[in-house]
Design a protein around this motif. Structure first.
Motif, PDB file in Angstrom:
ATOM      1  N   ARG A   1       0.829  -1.209   0.000  1.00  0.00           N
ATOM      2  CA  ARG A   1       0.000   0.000   0.000  1.00  0.00           C
ATOM      3  C   ARG A   1       0.866   1.262   0.000  1.00  0.00           C
ATOM      4  O   ARG A   1       0.538   2.250  -0.679  1.00  0.00           O
ATOM      5  N   ARG A   2       1.963   1.217   0.758  1.00  0.00           N
ATOM      6  CA  ARG A   2       2.861   2.378   0.751  1.00  0.00           C
ATOM      7  C   ARG A   2       3.457   2.602  -0.631  1.00  0.00           C
ATOM      8  O   ARG A   2       3.593   3.745  -1.092  1.00  0.00           O
ATOM      9  N   VAL A   3       3.805   1.475  -1.291  1.00  0.00           N
ATOM     10  CA  VAL A   3       4.354   1.604  -2.649  1.00  0.00           C
ATOM     11  C   VAL A   3       3.305   2.175  -3.589  1.00  0.00           C
ATOM     12  O   VAL A   3       3.598   3.036  -4.430  1.00  0.00           O
ATOM     13  N   ARG A   4       2.035   1.695  -3.434  1.00  0.00           N
ATOM     14  CA  ARG A   4       0.970   2.202  -4.309  1.00  0.00           C
ATOM     15  C   ARG A   4       0.721   3.695  -4.074  1.00  0.00           C
ATOM     16  O   ARG A   4       0.517   4.465  -5.017  1.00  0.00           O
ATOM     17  N   VAL A   5       0.711   4.098  -2.805  1.00  0.00           N
ATOM     18  CA  VAL A   5       0.494   5.512  -2.505  1.00  0.00           C
ATOM     19  C   VAL A   5       1.631   6.359  -3.078  1.00  0.00           C
ATOM     20  O   VAL A   5       1.409   7.436  -3.655  1.00  0.00           O
ATOM     21  N   LYS A   6       2.858   5.865  -2.912  1.00  0.00           N
ATOM     22  CA  LYS A   6       4.006   6.588  -3.461  1.00  0.00           C
ATOM     23  C   LYS A   6       3.910   6.694  -4.976  1.00  0.00           C
ATOM     24  O   LYS A   6       4.189   7.760  -5.558  1.00  0.00           O
ATOM     25  N   TYR A   7       3.495   5.576  -5.603  1.00  0.00           N
ATOM     26  CA  TYR A   7       3.353   5.610  -7.062  1.00  0.00           C
ATOM     27  C   TYR A   7       2.240   6.571  -7.468  1.00  0.00           C
ATOM     28  O   TYR A   7       2.362   7.319  -8.455  1.00  0.00           O
ATOM     29  N   ALA A   8       1.116   6.538  -6.724  1.00  0.00           N
ATOM     30  CA  ALA A   8      -0.002   7.433  -7.049  1.00  0.00           C
ATOM     31  C   ALA A   8       0.413   8.890  -6.943  1.00  0.00           C
ATOM     32  O   ALA A   8       0.077   9.723  -7.801  1.00  0.00           O
ATOM     33  N   LEU A   9       1.159   9.210  -5.885  1.00  0.00           N
ATOM     34  CA  LEU A   9       1.630  10.590  -5.752  1.00  0.00           C
ATOM     35  C   LEU A   9       2.589  10.960  -6.871  1.00  0.00           C
ATOM     36  O   LEU A   9       2.562  12.091  -7.390  1.00  0.00           O
ATOM     37  N   GLY A  10       3.431   9.990  -7.274  1.00  0.00           N
ATOM     38  CA  GLY A  10       4.365  10.277  -8.358  1.00  0.00           C
ATOM     39  C   GLY A  10       3.671  10.473  -9.690  1.00  0.00           C
ATOM     40  O   GLY A  10       4.110  11.280 -10.518  1.00  0.00           O
ATOM     41  N   VAL A  11       2.563   9.717  -9.921  1.00  0.00           N
ATOM     42  CA  VAL A  11       1.851   9.821 -11.197  1.00  0.00           C
ATOM     43  C   VAL A  11       0.915  11.021 -11.226  1.00  0.00           C
ATOM     44  O   VAL A  11       0.902  11.818 -12.174  1.00  0.00           O
ATOM     45  N   ALA A  12       0.098  11.126 -10.168  1.00  0.00           N
ATOM     46  CA  ALA A  12      -0.942  12.148 -10.187  1.00  0.00           C
ATOM     47  C   ALA A  12      -0.464  13.500  -9.660  1.00  0.00           C
ATOM     48  O   ALA A  12      -1.085  14.528  -9.960  1.00  0.00           O
ATOM     49  N   GLY A  13       0.625  13.490  -8.875  1.00  0.00           N
ATOM     50  CA  GLY A  13       1.063  14.748  -8.276  1.00  0.00           C
ATOM     51  C   GLY A  13       1.366  15.841  -9.287  1.00  0.00           C
ATOM     52  O   GLY A  13       0.821  16.957  -9.182  1.00  0.00           O
ATOM     53  N   PRO A  14       2.212  15.573 -10.268  1.00  0.00           N
ATOM     54  CA  PRO A  14       2.508  16.643 -11.239  1.00  0.00           C
ATOM     55  C   PRO A  14       1.272  17.121 -12.000  1.00  0.00           C
ATOM     56  O   PRO A  14       1.127  18.329 -12.262  1.00  0.00           O
ATOM     57  N   VAL A  15       0.374  16.183 -12.364  1.00  0.00           N
ATOM     58  CA  VAL A  15      -0.835  16.579 -13.104  1.00  0.00           C
ATOM     59  C   VAL A  15      -1.710  17.468 -12.244  1.00  0.00           C
ATOM     60  O   VAL A  15      -2.222  18.505 -12.697  1.00  0.00           O
ATOM     61  N   LEU A  16      -1.898  17.082 -10.969  1.00  0.00           N
ATOM     62  CA  LEU A  16      -2.725  17.890 -10.081  1.00  0.00           C
ATOM     63  C   LEU A  16      -2.090  19.255  -9.826  1.00  0.00           C
ATOM     64  O   LEU A  16      -2.794  20.280  -9.748  1.00  0.00           O
ATOM     65  N   THR A  17      -0.783  19.280  -9.726  1.00  0.00           N
ATOM     66  CA  THR A  17      -0.090  20.556  -9.498  1.00  0.00           C
ATOM     67  C   THR A  17      -0.305  21.510 -10.670  1.00  0.00           C
ATOM     68  O   THR A  17      -0.611  22.697 -10.480  1.00  0.00           O
ATOM     69  N   ARG A  18      -0.160  21.006 -11.897  1.00  0.00           N
ATOM     70  CA  ARG A  18      -0.376  21.861 -13.068  1.00  0.00           C
ATOM     71  C   ARG A  18      -1.842  22.272 -13.187  1.00  0.00           C
ATOM     72  O   ARG A  18      -2.139  23.391 -13.605  1.00  0.00           O
ATOM     73  N   THR A  19      -2.756  21.353 -12.808  1.00  0.00           N
ATOM     74  CA  THR A  19      -4.182  21.695 -12.887  1.00  0.00           C
ATOM     75  C   THR A  19      -4.522  22.831 -11.933  1.00  0.00           C
ATOM     76  O   THR A  19      -5.263  23.761 -12.277  1.00  0.00           O
ATOM     77  N   VAL A  20      -3.983  22.747 -10.721  1.00  0.00           N
ATOM     78  CA  VAL A  20      -4.230  23.810  -9.746  1.00  0.00           C
ATOM     79  C   VAL A  20      -3.583  25.123 -10.205  1.00  0.00           C
ATOM     80  O   VAL A  20      -4.183  26.206 -10.097  1.00  0.00           O
ATOM     81  N   ALA A  21      -2.357  25.005 -10.709  1.00  0.00           N
ATOM     82  CA  ALA A  21      -1.672  26.226 -11.157  1.00  0.00           C
ATOM     83  C   ALA A  21      -2.400  26.884 -12.321  1.00  0.00           C
ATOM     84  O   ALA A  21      -2.450  28.120 -12.428  1.00  0.00           O
ATOM     85  N   ALA A  22      -2.974  26.059 -13.226  1.00  0.00           N
ATOM     86  CA  ALA A  22      -3.688  26.605 -14.382  1.00  0.00           C
ATOM     87  C   ALA A  22      -5.143  26.901 -14.071  1.00  0.00           C
ATOM     88  O   ALA A  22      -5.882  27.346 -14.971  1.00  0.00           O
ATOM     89  N   ARG A  23      -5.565  26.653 -12.819  1.00  0.00           N
ATOM     90  CA  ARG A  23      -6.941  26.891 -12.392  1.00  0.00           C
ATOM     91  C   ARG A  23      -7.952  26.155 -13.271  1.00  0.00           C
ATOM     92  O   ARG A  23      -9.012  26.682 -13.629  1.00  0.00           O
TER      93      ARG A  23
END
Length: 344
Positions: free
Chosen positions: A191-213
């Motif tokens: 589960r820790r590996v999955r969470v880490k992978y999820a953050l690695g995959v979705a983190g940049p996309v969510l960051t750009r989405t928030v930045a671009a509003r």
């Protein structure tokens, strides 16, 4: 522990057997037929020592033939000992040695897991001694004690077997708990590996989405869809994935295909080597797939571990002609199947 208990019990049995034999030869009155008395003593010693020391392939259980010999000896020895003496001397202390001696033989039979033989030895002793010196006299001279020994031995064996069974049961429970604990640790790590992978995959996309509003370009939307697909794959079919499978699924989605992964435990009972072979074969199948919709399913099937179905066009399940890919990966490798066939 078992070895020490057995050695102590063996020493006690041999010690008591020697005591009864010594008591028998401590004559206060000369037997009428000394050789017959000596023969009875030697016969008893041979049988009881063999009964105590003889190893058996069945473990502690006494061989059946030796148990039968013990019963016969229990019926014969009182007659031999009494026949060697004058009727007036048959109740002397040395003359009734066989009552305690054969009680010991009954105890040995019970401890060696021949309970029926032990009780038959006691019954033969009771009948023979009653015939030779009378039932009341035999009870007064030690038969009651032999009966008590036999009863106590039977109870101790029953309690010992129950204790061994309970100990084995507790050991099985402890092993099961340890295995469950290890499984939980593995799942937590996964589960820790999955969470880490999820953050690695979705983190940049969510960051750009928030930045671009929320104002995303077509390239950002495509990357978001791919990230969503990867996260869904990790949640639904983690055991089916390795780097090669993830790359093949990614390439299929980039060319516009819809890929769905379902893991229903099809790989749970397979060893890690076979799982790696299945993942490699799955990656090769996905690289060659040209269908517009690909479904990967690992069901609990006795023969197939993974099924890959590819549909073209709309993917309507009622349209049989839309199935363009059907590939089943067996649970057993072809090498194992060939080896089993050669053995047959």
């Amino acid at each position: 522990m078992n070895r020490s208990v057995r050695s102590v019990a063996t020493s006690l049995a041999i010690g008591f057997a020697v005591y009864f034999a010594a008591r028998a030869v401590w004559w206060t009155v000369q037997p009428a037929v000394p050789l017959l008395m000596v023969a009875a003593i030697l016969l008893y010693l041979i049988v009881v020592v063999t009964t105590v020391l003889l190893e058996s392939p069945a473990g502690p259980q006494l061989p059946r033939w030796l148990a039968a010999v013990a019963v016969i000896v229990a019926a014969v020895i009182p007659i031999m000992a009494s026949a060697s003496l004058q009727p007036a001397h048959r109740t002397a202390p040395f003359a009734t040695w066989y009552i305690g001696a054969l009680g010991l033989l009954a105890v040995v039979c019970i401890v060696r897991r021949r309970a029926i033989a032990g009780w038959l030895v006691l019954a033969a002793l009771a009948v023979s001694s009653a015939v030779c010196i009378g039932p009341l006299v035999s009870l007064e001279l030690g038969l009651v004690g032999s009966m008590m020994w036999t009863v106590v031995a039977q109870l101790l064996v029953l309690f010992w077997d129950r204790a061994v069974h309970d100990t084995e049961h507790l050991a099985d429970i402890q092993q099961a708990v340890s295995a469950w604990h290890a499984t939980q640790l593995v799942r937590q790590r996964e589960r820790r590996v999955r969470v880490k992978y999820a953050l690695g995959v979705a983190g940049p996309v969510l960051t750009r989405t928030v930045a671009a509003r929320g104002r995303l370009t077509d390239e950002d939307r495509l990357e978001a869809r791919l990230a969503e697909g990867r996260l869904r794959d990790e949640l639904r079919g983690a055991s089916l994935l390795n780097d090669a499978v993830r790359e093949a699924i990614q390439q299929a989605r980039l060319r516009g295909a819809t890929v769905t992964v379902f893991d229903e435990g099809g790989l749970d009972e397979l060893d890690e080597g076979r799982r790696a072979e299945i993942r490699d074969e799955l990656a090769e199948v996905l690289k060659r797939a040209e269908a517009g919709r690909v479904i990967i399913r690992a069901a609990r099937d006795p023969k197939s571990a993974v099924t890959v179905v590819g549909r073209s066009g709309s993917g309507d399940s009622s349209d049989e002609d839309s199935v363009g890919l059907w590939h089943e990966i067996p649970r057993e490798s072809p090498a194992d199947v060939a080896h089993a066939s050669s053995e047959d």
